[in-house]
Scaffold this active site. Sequence first.
Site, PDB file in Angstrom:
ATOM      1  CE  LYS A 238      -1.294   7.125   6.727  1.00 52.61           C
ATOM      2  NZ  LYS A 238      -0.945   5.789   5.851  1.00 52.61           N
TER       3      LYS A 238
ATOM      4  CG  ASP B 136       5.587   4.217   1.860  1.00 53.86           C
ATOM      5  OD1 ASP B 136       5.501   4.732   2.578  1.00 53.86           O
ATOM      6  OD2 ASP B 136       4.522   3.950   1.030  1.00 53.86           O
TER       7      ASP B 136
ATOM      8  CG  PHE C  84      -2.034   1.272   1.261  1.00 55.04           C
ATOM      9  CD1 PHE C  84      -2.931   1.287   0.540  1.00 55.04           C
ATOM     10  CD2 PHE C  84      -1.436   2.509   1.813  1.00 55.04           C
ATOM     11  CE1 PHE C  84      -3.875   2.246   0.194  1.00 55.04           C
ATOM     12  CE2 PHE C  84      -2.305   3.674   1.550  1.00 55.04           C
ATOM     13  CZ  PHE C  84      -3.469   3.440   0.893  1.00 55.04           C
TER      14      PHE C  84
END
Length: 399
Positions: free
Chosen positions: A251, A222, A137
């Site tokens: 985030k 990531d 993802f």
Amino acid sequence: MDSIVREKIVTAANYDPLPVVLHEAKGVWASDRAGKRYLDMMSAYSAVSLGHGHPRILAAMADQAARLAVTSRAYHTELLGPFLETLVSLTGLEMALPMNTGAEAVETAIKAARRWGYRVKNISKDRAQIIVAENNFHGRTTTIVGFSSDPSYRDDFGPYDGGFRSVPFGDAQAVAEAITPETCAVLIEPIQGEAGIVVPPDGYLRDLRAVCDRHNVLLILDEVQSGLGRTGRWFAYQHDGILPDGLILGKALGGGVYPVSAFVATREVMAVFTPGSHGSTFGGNALAARIGSEALAIIADENLVERSAALGQYMKDRLRGIRSNFVTDVRGKGLWVGVEVDPAVVSARLVCDALLAEGILSKDTHGTVLRFAPPLTITREEIDWGMERVERVFGRALH
Ligand SMILES: *Cc1c(COP(=O)(O)O)cnc(C)c1O
């Protein structure tokens, strides 16, 4: 009108939220308008790792918003340099490029890797390949969903133009075998978050580092979700004692209030960007830089990385100690724990609904995994409060 109905009528159905309307939140606690309290075990997918409404973030935000906020990168500010200095020193890398959302920082990494492939590695024009993992993802842009293995993320958003090759996650040998002279990078999550908090075998990143070195391929991690203390280290790659060539953060970097992301890399990789080659109107603005700097300072000052390691172990042990007829696995690192449920007995969504009724905010992923990822500011007593309720739900026969 009921807020849920009102929202549903005009809002695209690209999410399927739990049936709760949140009204206020502070620290690890959220509440609805009736005053029912919920322990936030989701932290907005780690965006709220510092807890809701951290007083230092709110103070920095208000002060900076009134002073200087959005300037665009057409001008310099006094804030961007110090923010990115901190990022490069924490990561061990050399330069950074600020963006807003995680997906944009992933796009930045893809552009950097490809240009590096053509200009440094001399791959033939438009032939560069990036190796990714199955069940990855990395966000929702058209390029990124083009290499997703999840049909719900990907179907009917094509055409996809290739340039990515997918191999099983956790298998460094599969990466080695997929590398060709046209491979510019390996792009991987150190722990797969949305796939269900999937932890690879020990030494996976170390092996990937060696494979990439052997073949002159960039290793790009990531860490939008795994970074900034979530796994009990500042960055998940530190568990393996390696350094990637590129790192994607987001985030939690926004302190829970503002989208702040960055691509951080070696000087050699970042040197491919020249004026005009990339940009973002909001990326790296003064307000974002101030909030990002404050978020990093809070993680250090409040020892959130060490807390994540210690309290994560405690939470995992407690979850493993719960007797249940549907839990098949408890896994994770730091305050990032996935609980696998047996789909023949119950759906993860049903367990989430039962937890919600008990005052626990969680979220299922892929139908069979519940995640427990509270703000890193959570205390042991608050974990105990949560685990008592989780115990009640897990001990019940749910249908
Ligand atoms: C959430 C996430 C992204 C995308 O971030 P957005 O801010 O939603 O664009 C990318 N990579 C990983 C690993 C993520 O968890």
